[in-house]
Design an enzyme around this catalytic site. Structure first.
Site, PDB file in Angstrom:
ATOM      1  CG  ASP A   1       5.806   3.810   1.008  1.00 27.67           C
ATOM      2  OD1 ASP A   1       6.017   4.515   2.013  1.00 27.67           O
ATOM      3  OD2 ASP A   1       4.673   3.595   0.533  1.00 27.67           O
TER       4      ASP A   1
ATOM      5  CE  LYS B   1       0.546   5.110   8.172  1.00 29.81           C
ATOM      6  NZ  LYS B   1       0.639   4.318   6.973  1.00 29.81           N
TER       7      LYS B   1
ATOM      8  CE1 TYR C   1      -3.723   2.422   0.472  1.00 28.41           C
ATOM      9  CE2 TYR C   1      -2.564   3.225   2.395  1.00 28.41           C
ATOM     10  CZ  TYR C   1      -3.576   3.360   1.470  1.00 28.41           C
ATOM     11  OH  TYR C   1      -4.438   4.429   1.539  1.00 28.41           O
TER      12      TYR C   1
HETATM   13  C1  LIG Z   1       0.045   4.731   5.551  1.00 29.56           C
HETATM   14  C2  LIG Z   1       0.875   4.473   4.350  1.00 29.56           C
HETATM   15  C3  LIG Z   1       0.836   5.312   3.215  1.00 29.56           C
HETATM   16  C4  LIG Z   1      -0.175   6.410   3.079  1.00 29.56           C
HETATM   17  O1  LIG Z   1      -0.007   7.422   4.023  1.00 29.56           O
HETATM   18  P1  LIG Z   1      -1.267   8.387   4.351  1.00 29.56           P
HETATM   19  O2  LIG Z   1      -0.672   9.402   5.273  1.00 29.56           O
HETATM   20  O3  LIG Z   1      -2.304   7.526   4.981  1.00 29.56           O
HETATM   21  O4  LIG Z   1      -1.695   8.967   3.058  1.00 29.56           O
HETATM   22  C5  LIG Z   1       1.739   5.087   2.204  1.00 29.56           C
HETATM   23  N1  LIG Z   1       2.623   4.073   2.283  1.00 29.56           N
HETATM   24  C6  LIG Z   1       2.689   3.246   3.332  1.00 29.56           C
HETATM   25  C7  LIG Z   1       3.710   2.161   3.358  1.00 29.56           C
HETATM   26  C8  LIG Z   1       1.815   3.402   4.393  1.00 29.56           C
HETATM   27  O5  LIG Z   1       1.850   2.540   5.425  1.00 29.56           O
END
Ligand SMILES: *Cc1c(COP(=O)(O)O)cnc(C)c1O
Length: 435
Positions: free
Chosen positions: A237, A269, A142
């Site tokens: 990511d 995060k 994701y």
């Molecule tokens: C949470 C997440 C995102 C998206 O971040 P948001 O702040 O919710 O848009 C992208 N990549 C990873 C790996 C994530 O865990």
């Protein structure tokens, strides 16, 4: 008293599904979503006054626990000076420097507001810098909800069992090639067939949105060597793992020792300490393709917001080696107890774990979980009863089996004990579940 049910009834009238982000609706576990009104340390309190040990941690940001005094003080001090100016201000570079000191490959940084925006910007930057169009992603990874990255995404897309999303055009989807995670042969084939046209491979540093799925040894290195050989970029990511798995994210537990560096990182995060901040970062000559030094456009009214910067700076300054030691240790304690409780109840499972991030996958002990197909093939129906037994006992787990459990520096013995004593009954509930 206004109950959780009252609040949800009202919310459903006013907001699609009653929520602002799908997993909060409890769709896969059933029951009424819990409305939280406050958080302190490892605890959350709901609208009915019930207290929970929290294992969601705001989906990652609460590395230090909720309402950490130093973070709140920093935010209050920033608020007293104004909520935002739409100009440059000193704390942007302060946070950038903290990031670079931990992750030297983050030579330059562009602050954004969400992880979605970070990965979206990284993809545009990769296409702009390479002049190529195709992006390779892995099923179950994701990267937020931008159009091109929703193909076979994990997180809420996995929870809802969706193939991707309505509203994403075929043209956009066709520029994203999706292959199974940990499939070295598929990756090599994609580069053999499309190497000329690939702008980037984007990967979760270690996937944690289809449940936790560790990269097999050498998999990230293979991504690095194939992208390098074909003039494509590697986008790592670390929105979830950054400043959580180690002080330098998952790169700190892998690339640093193994001697490789991605071209671009995305952070989110933890970097925002609970406020909306995320970042794309990486090699100077690539980052300089961003406007205003380069032709790849990105802008943001709230990018680098001073209150959010203050929360990020205070969080990283307080995320000491001791914090990571504590979280690693407590994660091991909880993961071990979870495994023991499930085994005692006769529930087939694997504990999927990388550093302090872990999740459970039911009915997978034969194969383990190395990719999205295996994650989806698990006995997910066991999670709802398990989740509700924990909730009843005052432990707030992620309301989906496809999400990781998050510990924090504030999870002291009393909080851990409450989790451990809740596990046996929840494991019984998982054992009794039927599809
Ligand atoms: C949470 C997440 C995102 C998206 O971040 P948001 O702040 O919710 O848009 C992208 N990549 C990873 C790996 C994530 O865990």
């Amino acid at each position: 008293m206004t109950t959780n049910q009252d609040l949800f009834d009202t919310a459903q009238i006013l907001m699609p599904g009653g929520v602002n982000s799908p997993v909060r609706a409890f769709g896969s576990v059933g029951g009424t979503p819990v409305s939280m009104v406050s958080g302190r340390g490892p605890y959350l309190t709901d609208a009915e006054g019930k207290e929970y040990v929290d294992l969601v941690g705001s989906w990652g940001p609460a590395l230090l626990g909720h309402s950490h005094p130093a973070v709140l003080d920093a935010v209050r001090a920033a608020v007293d000076k104004g909520l935002g100016f739409g100009t440059s201000h000193p704390s942007e570079a302060q946070l950038a420097e903290l990031v670079r000191s931990r992750v030297p490959g983050a030579e330059m940084i562009r602050m954004v507001s969400t992880g979605t925006e970070a990965t979206m910007t990284a993809i545009r930057l990769a296409r702009g810098a390479t002049g190529k169009n195709l992006v390779v992603k892995f099923a179950g990874c994701y990267h937020g909800h931008s159009d091109g990255l929703l193909a076979a995404a994990g997180s809420g897309v996995a929870t809802l069992g969706l193939p991707g999303s309505a509203g994403v055009t075929e043209a956009q989807a066709s520029e994203t090639i999706v292959i199974e995670y940990n499939d070295r042969a598929a990756l090599e084939t994609v580069f053999a067939e499309h190497g000329e046209d690939i702008a980037a491979v984007i990967t979760e540093a270690t996937p944690a949105n289809m449940g936790v799925v560790p990269p097999e040894p050498g998999f990230n290195q293979l991504i690095r060597s194939l992208t390098e050989a074909h003039g494509a970029l590697m986008i790592f990511d670390e929105v979830m793992t950054g400043f959580r798995i180690t002080e330098a994210g998952y790169w700190g537990a892998s690339g640093r020792e193994e001697g490789w560096i991605p071209d671009l990182f995305t952070f989110g995060k933890v970097i925002g300490g609970g406020l909306p901040t995320a970042a794309v970062a990486g090699r100077r000559e690539i980052m300089e393709h961003l406007a205003p030094t380069g032709p790849v456009y990105h802008a943001g009214t709230l990018s680098g917001n001073p209150v959010a910067m203050a929360a990020g700076v205070a969080t990283l300054e307080n995320a000491t080696a001791e914090v990571y030691r504590h979280i690693d240790l407590k994660a091991q304690v909880v993961a071990d107890a979870l495994a023991a409780a499930l085994s005692d109840a006769g529930v087939d499972h694997t504990i999927q774990k990388v550093g302090s991030l872990f999740s459970v996958a039911f009915g997978t002990s034969q194969t383990g979980v190395h990719n999205y197909s295996q994650a989806q093939a698990q006995e997910a129906f066991r999670y709802g009863p398990f989740f509700h037994a924990m909730l009843e006992a005052g432990v707030y787990l992620p309301p989906s089996v496809f999400e990781a459990w998050f510990l924090s520096a504030a999870h002291e013995d009393a909080a851990i004990d409450r989790i451990l004593s809740a596990l046996p009954a929840a494991a019984q509930a998982a054992a009794a579940a039927s599809s």
